[in-house]
Structures are given as C-alpha cells and as structure tokens.
Design a protein around this motif. Sequence first.
Motif, mmCIF file in Angstrom:
data_model
loop_
_atom_site.group_PDB
_atom_site.id
_atom_site.type_symbol
_atom_site.label_atom_id
_atom_site.label_comp_id
_atom_site.label_asym_id
_atom_site.label_seq_id
_atom_site.Cartn_x
_atom_site.Cartn_y
_atom_site.Cartn_z
ATOM 1 N N ARG A 557 0.840 -1.195 0.000
ATOM 2 C CA ARG A 557 0.000 0.000 0.000
ATOM 3 C C ARG A 557 0.872 1.240 0.000
ATOM 4 O O ARG A 557 1.748 1.411 0.835
ATOM 5 C CB ARG A 557 -0.948 0.015 1.202
ATOM 6 N N ARG A 558 0.610 2.152 -0.945
ATOM 7 C CA ARG A 558 1.391 3.370 -1.104
ATOM 8 C C ARG A 558 0.460 4.567 -1.329
ATOM 9 O O ARG A 558 -0.738 4.409 -1.586
ATOM 10 C CB ARG A 558 2.340 3.255 -2.308
ATOM 11 N N GLN A 559 1.054 5.740 -1.281
ATOM 12 C CA GLN A 559 0.319 6.964 -1.590
ATOM 13 C C GLN A 559 0.668 7.406 -3.008
ATOM 14 O O GLN A 559 1.815 7.321 -3.443
ATOM 15 C CB GLN A 559 0.676 8.086 -0.609
ATOM 16 N N PHE A 560 -0.364 7.879 -3.724
ATOM 17 C CA PHE A 560 -0.195 8.375 -5.083
ATOM 18 C C PHE A 560 -0.653 9.828 -5.150
ATOM 19 O O PHE A 560 -1.627 10.212 -4.492
ATOM 20 C CB PHE A 560 -1.003 7.534 -6.071
ATOM 21 N N LEU A 561 0.040 10.632 -5.965
ATOM 22 C CA LEU A 561 -0.273 12.042 -6.134
ATOM 23 C C LEU A 561 -0.539 12.330 -7.603
ATOM 24 O O LEU A 561 0.277 12.015 -8.479
ATOM 25 C CB LEU A 561 0.898 12.928 -5.663
ATOM 26 N N TRP A 562 -1.690 12.941 -7.852
ATOM 27 C CA TRP A 562 -2.046 13.342 -9.219
ATOM 28 C C TRP A 562 -2.163 14.857 -9.238
ATOM 29 O O TRP A 562 -3.024 15.439 -8.585
ATOM 30 C CB TRP A 562 -3.358 12.682 -9.635
ATOM 31 N N ARG A 563 -1.273 15.488 -9.985
ATOM 32 C CA ARG A 563 -1.256 16.946 -10.089
ATOM 33 C C ARG A 563 -1.965 17.383 -11.368
ATOM 34 O O ARG A 563 -1.692 16.869 -12.446
ATOM 35 C CB ARG A 563 0.183 17.455 -10.082
ATOM 36 N N ILE A 564 -2.868 18.378 -11.218
ATOM 37 C CA ILE A 564 -3.644 18.886 -12.344
ATOM 38 C C ILE A 564 -3.410 20.387 -12.435
ATOM 39 O O ILE A 564 -4.026 21.166 -11.698
ATOM 40 C CB ILE A 564 -5.149 18.595 -12.173
ATOM 41 N N PRO A 565 -2.505 20.859 -13.293
ATOM 42 C CA PRO A 565 -2.264 22.301 -13.425
ATOM 43 C C PRO A 565 -3.492 23.015 -13.982
ATOM 44 O O PRO A 565 -4.219 22.471 -14.833
ATOM 45 C CB PRO A 565 -1.077 22.384 -14.395
ATOM 46 N N ASP A 566 -3.736 24.213 -13.496
ATOM 47 C CA ASP A 566 -4.842 25.027 -13.998
ATOM 48 C C ASP A 566 -4.530 25.439 -15.442
ATOM 49 O O ASP A 566 -3.524 26.112 -15.693
ATOM 50 C CB ASP A 566 -5.005 26.256 -13.102
ATOM 51 N N ASP A 567 -5.383 25.057 -16.380
ATOM 52 C CA ASP A 567 -5.128 25.371 -17.791
ATOM 53 C C ASP A 567 -5.951 26.557 -18.286
ATOM 54 O O ASP A 567 -5.977 26.854 -19.481
ATOM 55 C CB ASP A 567 -5.403 24.153 -18.669
ATOM 56 N N GLY A 568 -6.630 27.240 -17.358
ATOM 57 C CA GLY A 568 -7.386 28.424 -17.732
ATOM 58 C C GLY A 568 -8.835 28.163 -18.080
ATOM 59 O O GLY A 568 -9.619 29.114 -18.198
ATOM 60 N N THR A 569 -9.227 26.921 -18.261
ATOM 61 C CA THR A 569 -10.632 26.627 -18.541
ATOM 62 C C THR A 569 -11.414 26.704 -17.227
ATOM 63 O O THR A 569 -10.847 26.629 -16.141
ATOM 64 C CB THR A 569 -10.802 25.231 -19.153
ATOM 65 N N PRO A 570 -12.736 26.849 -17.281
ATOM 66 C CA PRO A 570 -13.520 26.959 -16.057
ATOM 67 C C PRO A 570 -13.305 25.757 -15.126
ATOM 68 O O PRO A 570 -13.152 24.618 -15.592
ATOM 69 C CB PRO A 570 -14.965 27.015 -16.558
ATOM 70 N N PRO A 571 -13.292 25.991 -13.820
ATOM 71 C CA PRO A 571 -13.093 24.887 -12.878
ATOM 72 C C PRO A 571 -14.102 23.759 -13.056
ATOM 73 O O PRO A 571 -13.753 22.586 -12.869
ATOM 74 C CB PRO A 571 -13.253 25.558 -11.514
ATOM 75 N N GLU A 572 -15.337 24.107 -13.417
ATOM 76 C CA GLU A 572 -16.349 23.066 -13.613
ATOM 77 C C GLU A 572 -15.929 22.093 -14.714
ATOM 78 O O GLU A 572 -16.115 20.871 -14.584
ATOM 79 C CB GLU A 572 -17.692 23.706 -13.958
ATOM 80 N N GLU A 573 -15.350 22.626 -15.783
ATOM 81 C CA GLU A 573 -14.912 21.768 -16.892
ATOM 82 C C GLU A 573 -13.694 20.943 -16.492
ATOM 83 O O GLU A 573 -13.593 19.749 -16.828
ATOM 84 C CB GLU A 573 -14.601 22.619 -18.118
#
Length: 595
Positions: A557-573
């Motif tokens: 069992r390990r921890q995983f990190l997923w990074r999502i840079p803000d690309d300028g589109t609306p947060p909802e999208e």
Amino acid sequence: MSAPHERTTLAPSLFAPSLFAYARDLRSADPGTPLPKSGYPLPDSARPPRSGRGDRTYNEALTAVTDVLASLLAEPEENRAAAQAPGALAATGVRHQIAFSAAADLPLPDDPMDRARTRALARSLTRDGTTTVSVAAGLGLLTRLGEAEDVPYLRALGLLKGIGQEVVAALTPLDRSEAAFVWLIHRARGAELLALVAALAVGAGNETAAVRDRFLAIPTGPPGLGPEVARNVAEAVDLTALLRREPDRPGLLAQAIRVLVRMVSRRDYETEIRRHSDAVSLYETVAAHVHRLPRELGHRADLVSLALDLHSGAGHVLAWPPGRREELLDTLLSVVGEPDDTLSDTSTDPAGRRRAAWIRRTVRQLRAARRLPSGAPRFRIEVAVADPGDPDVVETRFLIDGRPLVPEAFGRGPGESPESLIDSGRLRATSEPREVRLAEAYCTEGCCGALYVTVRREGDHVVWDGWRRTSGERGLPELSAYRFDAVAYDAEIARAERDQSWAWPARHTARLIAAGLRDRPESLTRWGLRQGWISTEFDAPDTTLVTFTGPDEEGERRQFLWRIPDDGTPPEEQAAEALRRLEEGDPRGYAELRG
C-alpha cells in the motif's frame, strides 16, 4: 592564539568567578567586538559533574529542588542561607532547567518581609552563582520577584550560552526590549539579524542610526522572518518608537508594516501579535502614517493581510478601545482603494495576477462583512485565505457575536480547512451529538493539541458544548456552551457550503473533484483505491492535487499524487474532465508514486 572568551574559559583559577562577573568582564574587555554566535561559551566550572541520580523521575527531581529552596528560605540567617545555597543545589544533581522550573513554581510567601528574603536569595544566586544550577534557580525566582535593578545583571547573564531561555523568562516581565535582545542573541540566524544583534549589543540604546539601518536591512519576504523572530525584532528595536521618530525615513514604514504582517501570520508556527507588548500602539502608529505608503502591489497586499487579521484573526482580540479596531480596519481598506481591475495591470506575471486577484476577493469579503447589519446572525463562518505572495494555511474562522472564536479559545494553531469542516458537512447539526475538531496546533495535535467541540441539535436550538482541548496550555478561558437559533444556524451552514467566493480556480476545481467523489466513491474504489487529501499544493497554488492510497505493483500500500495544473478553462470543466478520467482508467497509471 585563543579568542578572549576562550582564554577566560581555559585559564586556570583557584576560585571560579560568578557567571555574572565572567560575562561582564568578557564584554567589558572588548565591547566593540561582535558577540559570538549564540553568546559566550560557559566556563568549564559552570557545569559541575552530575551526581548519580539519573534514575529519578522529573517530578522527583523537581521535588528535590523545591525542598532545598524551602529549607534555605527557612534559615533565619540570610547570609548563611546564601552561603549554603550553591552546595545544597549542586547536591541535588539536577539539570539547570529543572532548577529553574522548580524555583519558578515555588509558592511565594504573602508576608512582605519573607518575600524580600526570597528576593535577596534570588539575587545572591543570580549575581554570585558560579554554576548554571545556582543561577537558574535564582532566575526562576526572579520571574516573579525581579525588579528594575535586576535588569543589568540579567542582561549580562544573557550573553552566555546555555541559560538564555531562562534569562529571557526572567527579563520579560521587567523589560521586554532587553528580553528580546537576549532572545535574538541565542536564536538569530543570518548575516542581517546577526548584524542587528551586534548593533544592539553596543549598548547605546535603540535610538542609534546603526540599529535603524540594521533593522532596515533585514529580509522580510518569504521565507524571511518567522512570527517569533519578527516579534522579538520589533521589541528589541522598540519598533513603535523607531517609526514615530522617523516616519519619513525611506523604507522604514514599509519595513515596519512587513514585520507587523509577519507577527499576524503563521508560517507553520503560532501567530505572535498577542504576545507583542506594544501591538496596539504599533497598529496605531502604522495607521497614522499608512497614507505615505507607495501604492505598489506588495504594499497593498500587506495592508489587506493586516485588515483581514483585524477582522477575524488574532489582531481582533487585542485590547482595543470601543470602536477603534473598526476605525483602523476602515483606514487600511481606504488606503488599499477599490478592488477594481486596474490591480491586474500592476503585474503581467502569473504570481502578480494571482496576488491581485486575492486582493480583490479579500477586500470584497471584508467590505461585505463591514456592511452586515447590527442584528446579523450571532454565528458566522468565514474562510481566510492568506496572501499568495506569502503563502500560509487556508483556514475556517468562526465569529460568535462578532468575535473570532479560535484565537481566544486556542492560540496554538489555525482553524481547520474549509474542505475538512464545511465541505464535509461535519458542522451540520443533528439530534445525534457529533464531536468536531475545529483547530489543530501548528505542529500537529500529537505535539501541542487541538480544539474540539460537540455539535448537537436540541429542539429549536443548536448547541455547541463539550469543549475539549487536547493540551495543557495555560491561561486560556473556560468555554461555556453556545446556543444558536437552529433556523439561523442551518442557514449559515448552507450559505458557507455554497460560498465559492474565497476560492481561486485551482482550489475551486479541487473542491468540485472532492464533491464528485463523495457522490461517486466507486470512481476510486473500483480500482482498489482510497481517497486521500484533495486540495491545492502549498507552494504551487495553481495546481490541484488529488491524493489516494492503494497497492503498488508489488501489492504494497502506497500513496499516489495526481497533479492537475490550472489550464485556464472553467473549474467546472476541469473537474468534470478529471472525474471522467478517474472513471475510465486506473489512475495509478498516470499519478506519481510517493515514497
């Protein structure tokens, strides 16, 4: 050839000098030489060999010192007690920190004559003591019995390594400036702070041009000063008086404001503004001259930080005259100006735009709060976001009858994050009592505690009671039960859950992803994964961070990190796309394996 303080340490002598005389003579021998880092080393004779009593408990060691001091104070002849004290204390075999604690907690006599005898013993120990144990016992007594005439002796002892903390404790009730100077001797790091200590050590007072110039040279941007260092710098230089003498000195007002901002911030520590002996006067002095401040983005951000703290932080609960805090808050906001789009034009870099957006959001939040009618609900939830140019935690703040709860009830850390308290629904009240953690110490609950309350619905009311602090912090008020109108309480919770005005795009995206996973937990559980922390990165606020745990390729069992840079589109999208991707494929294929 040895340095002067080393020669004194190594020189053989038949009779060891008192630690006070040793420190005084070292300094007078060459007063213009900068102090050694962290002070002069103690002479070899200052730490006598400890007796074989290492198997005693801490409480047993305290009791041993307490009994010795009580016996000495019962001796009819003061001179005999003073002569017996060093040997009797040394015979206990305790460390000097225990001797200090026992003396600081020793019950003091009510009779003025007996108090005078206790003070005389304390002075004999501090002025004539040759070991750290004797001196520390005297310092412990002087924490409550010291007078102005003791300050020069304490300042000299503060030049020595090993007993600085005890000297600061004894000096603080007598002279906060001298106490701060001694603190800086032992804790200052960095060339600029060491240069300030050297200027203060000359002894010409804080009015010298050298002290002012060294103060102006201190770096205050991130990482810059921590809150505790900032407070001690302000007290050592008497910042209020310094600013009043030269309000037009280039850079002095901005530097004073920046140090004040550091005292109200946390930076993974505790805020220090309530410990600053001259906090109200410093705020008043800054407000009197704040119109002189250049209208630069960084200066405006500093003023917004101060306004936010006056509104709902530790600065709110200082000893303000009626209505004065509100006047100062309005003064700061008026100098900041209108939160219009022209702020975005002050910088073309992403960090500048992010900071300008924070100023606009926070000023609107503060002005909206100032417009609330006097009959507004007695319970209010607000989210405080720190200046992104000087990042700090995002915390949930509670105002009850207009006063912030956490700074008064728990001084060691911020309120929990809005994701933990608001988005989770933990503050909703039901007939089933629920214990909720409202705040945690800056160093984690396991170290310095946390603040808990039990939330329950009782007929037409919501009750907050069953307060619990998981630490022994002294001096905090007892907390009584709060009863809120249930309809108004539910409305405030619903408003806080809907409120997105405080969140910047990446943080908004994170909240939407977390909400989506609450509705569809199978998006992760289908892959054998468990949701973790979902927010933004501390040092990269434009990146949404999704964490989860699960087995790696070897089944561990390990921890995983997923990074999502803000690309300028609306947060909802962005959130919808992230949730779709989680449902369509195992995220371990594109997330980073941690550890």
